[in-house]
Enzyme design. Structure first.
Site, mmCIF file in Angstrom:
data_model
loop_
_atom_site.group_PDB
_atom_site.id
_atom_site.type_symbol
_atom_site.label_atom_id
_atom_site.label_comp_id
_atom_site.label_asym_id
_atom_site.label_seq_id
_atom_site.Cartn_x
_atom_site.Cartn_y
_atom_site.Cartn_z
ATOM 1 N N GLY A 54 3.238 5.390 4.666
ATOM 2 C CA GLY A 54 2.647 6.066 5.809
ATOM 3 C C GLY A 54 1.317 5.542 6.272
ATOM 4 N N GLY A 89 0.946 2.574 7.853
ATOM 5 C CA GLY A 89 1.125 1.742 9.036
ATOM 6 C C GLY A 89 1.445 0.298 8.756
ATOM 7 N N GLY A 119 0.826 -1.196 0.000
ATOM 8 C CA GLY A 119 0.000 0.000 0.000
ATOM 9 C C GLY A 119 0.861 1.247 0.000
ATOM 10 N N SER A 121 -6.669 2.794 -17.419
ATOM 11 C CA SER A 121 -7.956 3.015 -16.758
ATOM 12 C C SER A 121 -8.671 4.270 -17.231
ATOM 13 C CB SER A 121 -7.751 3.090 -15.241
ATOM 14 O OG SER A 121 -6.938 4.198 -14.918
ATOM 15 N N LYS A 175 -9.644 5.891 -5.518
ATOM 16 C CA LYS A 175 -10.319 6.717 -6.521
ATOM 17 C C LYS A 175 -11.637 7.277 -5.990
ATOM 18 C CE LYS A 175 -8.250 4.301 -10.466
ATOM 19 N NZ LYS A 175 -8.483 3.458 -11.655
#
Length: 1007
Positions: free
Chosen positions: A585, A587, A582, A912, A955
């Site tokens: 920041g 975690g 991911g 996309s 998004k």
């Protein structure tokens, strides 16, 4: 008596004229005949010179009532010396073959005096009328040279350039010469019985050249030295030189190579035989007859060249002498440097005594100076009362800078020279005291350590004799076996340990193999074989721990709880390989530590970002110096359990180098089927890693090798929305900032309105790392304001927020409040989270329906290859869709269009935006804007099908952040949208489509 005096004067004048002519003849004549003929001519001419000298001295001695025997022997000695000092220098080509003939000017008594005045340091005056004393040098001098008298005046000397320390008069120095031109010159000078040179100090200490190129490279004042010993080593000379006096350069001399013309060989064997027969028979002739005979012989043997003893020798050669071009400074013209006259007064004596006293102090400090002084001062010489020598001695004993020593050498005033030497000696004395102090401290430290070592060794022997302590090998073996008592060591490891212990008992304690074996056994016995930490299988307690440290992250928490439930059902612990990916920041790393706390497992973390050496994972082989096991084995040693939680950070940034591919080495470690028998290169025994819980972290999964990705369970850790950030800030970040700054909530309070503005206008990224920095910044500035203004409480609101964090970074994501025709809002995913993406299209040229040229499409905006292909595909489908929906509209067929994606500095790629590009082109074609506050995402195929995309959560969050209330998503992404929290989806109108025709009706509801 009067006739004898007249005869003596006439002979002396005739001798002088004749010798001058002979000297000029020898120097200017070139030779084309063979060397032996020229040598015979030279011998004859030299012999005549000696004969005239003999006549002159005989006449002079006769007036003084001296015997003729001394003059005759002196003439014979000089004739023998001159005949032996002929040096031939050969060259390769016939035209370059020369004979370099040198005749020692024995008749110049000024050049060969009886020596220097040693009492004044080689600088006193001599009487030039003293009798010469000449001693012969062997033709090939090697070793010590014969001692000879030093001339008082020697105007032409070779130049020897030295560095660092000049040579003072009456001091000895060894010099090595490797430059061939200087080597040949010194050889020739020594062969000619002229072992003298001038030693000058270089101005630049970095100049390593032995022969200087120009006069500015050396100081003009140097030392006249005698080569007292020369060792010829072929390509270089090793010289021992002795300084005699100071000299100064007055001019530069060129080294000439002259040619001697061919001279007819005049046979004088008869006369020579007569002379030898006369000497042998002891006949004594009348001196006047002998003088007459010698004068006639000079006239006869000179032939056509010398016609009369009183004539000038002219036109001796038809060729000009060939001169070498002066490329290097080899010979210089010098003059003696004399010191100024001084008066031996009390001040001078006191200064001399102070210099002598300082010399004694320096000598007492170091025995090295004492040895040097013993070599300098010879037995029987009294130099204490000589201020000239004392000043040179004081300067020579110091290690001063070259410029300071040269200043002493150049100083002519004895009192000033003594002062300069005294200053250098005082500096040397202080330096010697400092060196002695440092040496004493080091010596005391070494003695202390040596004393402790001796006492420890004695104590060890005493304990061994009393049975209180065993031998080193026995103690080491007992230590290793004591470690294994409480461990469940596998049989194959136990066998290796016993074998290595047996080998250790036969090795010497000081051998290198002993240390290698001991280190290997230390690693084998320190590992936690069969030791596991008691795992927490209480779901409720684990859930409380996870919720206490982290907000959100439901996917990760659910997966850990599932892991605990399976372990509880099986009744045993197990290993697993998870990968959290991911944005930065969010975690990922901190949640791993909370998982270890919830499971009650030991925690170990290491990063593989940029790692390029396979030995970091698999270990080094024991044959290498400083070999160690890999990070995984080091983890087991540190955690002391076989079931820790190992966090492998940044697996998407792993490197690859010539030492191997660490990503490939991780395949064995992270494979559940193989890590039960993990083999480390250093241990060389298999280790069970199946009970270890591996958690990996990554920002993107595209850079992770596919085989490695296949072995891990991927868990998406997406970014936080504003509501989540607000809860995280109030629950965790503010408390951490209070602890770090020493403030409490009673003194500083950040309102929710200020926190919302901080999140939306300053910290829009997916993670909370930047938000944490901004909160810490607020507390730092608040602490400064409280202390400086003596404020008891400070409240942070949206009105004064800019006073603490500055002006907002983000004002709005919307470039258009109302989208015009040709502009559509898209949605994009980035590593920092989601963002809106505007697609702009305009008409590049006026539209001409009658034109036969096909239409064109130009694209800009720092687009990647995938996105360029997506634009081309969308352009083609737009033409097809327009032909079907509006058959009479040929705008896209003939129009010249330009499509741009704003923020050109930001790279953009991916498929996309396909449906967004088609919508923008159709909006421009129909000249009709789309529905306001509409955003869409989805890949389009050539037939119009809408394909699924990733990053739905990011998004949707980005769309909601900019005020979009209607979103179009692919049908296959319905499941991703369903997983979103309700506070994210509230207030959104979402359409799921499968074909572009559905998008067209939503975007253009009026058509």
């Amino acid at each position: 008596m009067a006739s004898l005096l007249r005869l003596n004067c006439m002979c002396t004048r005739t001798f002088t004229q004749t010798t001058n002519k002979i000297d000029r003849l020898v120097k200017l004549i070139s030779v084309s005949a063979k060397a032996e003929n020229t040598s015979r001519i030279s011998d004859r001419l030299t012999c005549r010179c000696g004969k005239k000298n003999n006549i002159a001295r005989s006449s002079n001695n006769r007036t003084r009532s001296s015997s003729t025997t001394r003059s005759s022997s002196s003439s014979e000695f000089k004739h023998e010396l001159l005949s032996k000092n002929t040096v031939y220098v050969g060259y390769e080509t016939p035209r370059q073959k020369f004979l370099h003939h040198r005749v020692t000017p024995c008749y110049q008594s000024r050049l060969f005096s009886t020596g220097s005045n040693w009492d004044d340091g080689g600088e006193g005056n001599r009487d030039p009328a003293e009798s010469p004393v000449i001693q012969q040098v062997p033709p090939n001098p090697v070793g010590a040279l014969t001692s000879m008298t030093i001339p008082d005046i020697f105007p032409k000397v070779p130049v020897i350039a030295i560095s660092r320390n000049p040579v003072f008069p009456r001091f000895v120095k060894m010099i090595e010469v490797t430059d061939q031109s200087l080597v040949e010159l010194l050889r020739r000078k020594v062969k000619l019985n002229l072992p003298y040179a001038g030693v000058f100090l270089k101005r630049e200490e970095s100049n390593e050249a032995e022969v200087v190129k120009k006069m500015d490279d050396i100081y003009q004042v140097g030392t006249f030295v005698q080569i007292s010993e020369m060792q010829d080593l072929g390509d270089r000379l090793r010289l021992i030189v002795t300084g005699h006096r100071r000299i100064k350069i007055t001019g530069l001399l060129a080294d000439e190579i002259e040619e001697i013309p061919e001279i007819k060989d005049v046979d004088t064997n008869t006369n020579n035989q007569k002379k030898r027969r006369r000497r042998r028979n002891g006949k004594k002739e009348d001196k006047s007859d002998e003088l007459k005979e010698n004068m006639e012989e000079v006239k006869v043997e000179s032939g056509d060249v010398v016609k009369d003893s009183t004539e000038e020798i002219t036109d001796l050669s038809t060729e000009e002498p060939v001169l070498k071009q002066i490329e290097n400074v080899l010979m210089v013209e010098v003059e003696n440097v004399y010191h100024e006259a001084y008066e031996s007064n009390n001040e001078l004596k006191a200064m001399t005594s102070e210099v002598v006293k300082t010399i004694r102090d320096v000598i007492n400090m170091s025995p090295l100076y004492r040895e040097n002084l013993a070599q300098i001062i010879h037995a029987g010489q009294r130099v204490i009362d000589n201020p000239v020598y004392i000043s040179d001695l004081g300067a020579a004993l110091t290690s001063a800078e070259p410029a300071e020593l040269q200043e002493v050498l150049e100083e002519r005033n004895i009192q000033k020279r003594l002062m300069l030497a005294l200053s250098l000696l005082k500096k040397e004395y202080e330096l010697s005291k400092l060196q002695q102090k440092i040496g004493r401290e080091v010596e005391e430290k070494v003695k202390k350590q040596h004393r402790e070592y001796i006492l420890k060794e004695q104590l060890k022997i005493i304990k061994k004799e009393l049975g209180l302590e065993k031998d080193d090998k026995d103690a080491i073996e007992e230590k290793f076996r004591a470690r294994l008592k409480d461990l469940n060591v596998p049989p194959h490891v136990k066998e290796v340990i016993d074998e290595e212990l047996g080998k250790l008992s036969f090795l010497d304690n000081h051998s290198s193999e002993f240390n290698v074996t001991r280190n290997y056994l230390d690693w084998l016995t320190i590992l936690p074989w069969g030791k596991y930490s008691e795992e927490n299988l209480d779901l409720k307690q684990a859930k409380e721990v996870l919720e206490e440290d982290h907000y959100g992250m439901d996917d990760v928490k659910k997966r850990i709880l599932e892991f605990i439930a399976i372990s509880q059902l099986k009744g045993s612990t197990q290993g697993k390989i998870l990968c959290f990916y991911g944005p930065p920041g969010v975690g990922k790393t901190s949640i791993a530590k909370s998982i270890a706390k919830a499971l009650n497992r030991e925690y170990f973390r290491f990063s593989v970002g940029g790692m390029s050496d396979i030995a970091e994972i698999k270990g080094h082989r024991r044959t290498y110096v400083g070999a160690m096991p890999g990070k995984v084995i080091q983890c087991l040693k540190k955690t002391k359990t076989e079931n820790p939680l190992i966090l492998i950070d940044e697996v998407d940034k792993i490197g690859k180098g010539y030492q191997g591919d660490p990503a490939s080495a991780l395949l064995e470690l992270l494979d559940p089927e193989q890590n039960a028998n993990f083999l480390d290169h250093y241990l060389d025994v298999t280790v069970d890693m199946s009970k270890v819980l591996f958690i990996c972290t990554a920002n993107v999964i595209d850079t992770i090798p596919e085989p490695l990705r296949d072995r891990m369970e991927m868990i998406d850790v997406s970014g936080y929305v504003a509501e989540e950030k607000l809860a995280i800030a109030n629950k965790y970040l503010v408390k951490q900032a209070e602890v770090g700054s020493g403030l409490t909530s009673d003194k500083v309070n950040i309102g929710d309105d200020a926190m919302e503005v901080l999140i939306k206008s300053y910290c829009r990224e997916s993670g909370v790392r930047n938000l944490q920095k901004q909160i810490e910044k607020i507390f730092r500035k608040a602490a400064l304001k409280i202390i400086s203004d003596q404020i008891e409480k400070l409240s942070i609101t949206k009105n004064n927020l800019q006073d603490f964090v500055g002006k907002p970074v983000f004002t709005s994501d919307r470039l258009y409040d109302t989208t015009p025709p040709g502009v559509v809002t898209g949605l994009a995913w980035t590593a920092m989270g989601g963002s809106t993406l505007f697609i702009e299209s305009v008409l590049k040229k006026p539209y001409d329906p009658t034109s036969k040229d096909p239409g064109t499409l130009e694209t800009t905006g720092n687009l990647g290859n995938v996105m360029k292909e997506s634009i081309q595909l969308a352009y083609t489908y737009s033409k097809a869709f327009l032909t079907e929906a509006h058959p009479n509209n040929d705008f896209l067929q003939k129009a010249h269009l330009h499509l741009h994606v704003p923020e050109g500095a930001t790279p953009k790629d991916g498929p996309s935006a396909g449906c967004t590009i088609v919508t923008a082109l159709l909006s421009l074609t129909l000249h009709k804007p789309i529905r306001q506050n509409l955003a869409m995402t989805g890949e389009i195929s050539l037939t119009g099908k809408i394909l699924p995309v990733g990053g739905i959560k990011e998004k949707v969050i980005a769309a909601k952040r900019v005020g979009v209330n209607c979103i179009i998503l692919p049908e296959e992404n319905r499941k991703d949208f369903a997983d979103l929290a309700s506070f994210i989806t509230d207030g959104l109108e979402v359409y799921f489509v499968e074909h572009y025709s559905d998008v067209y009706h939503i975007a253009f509801p009026d058509l």
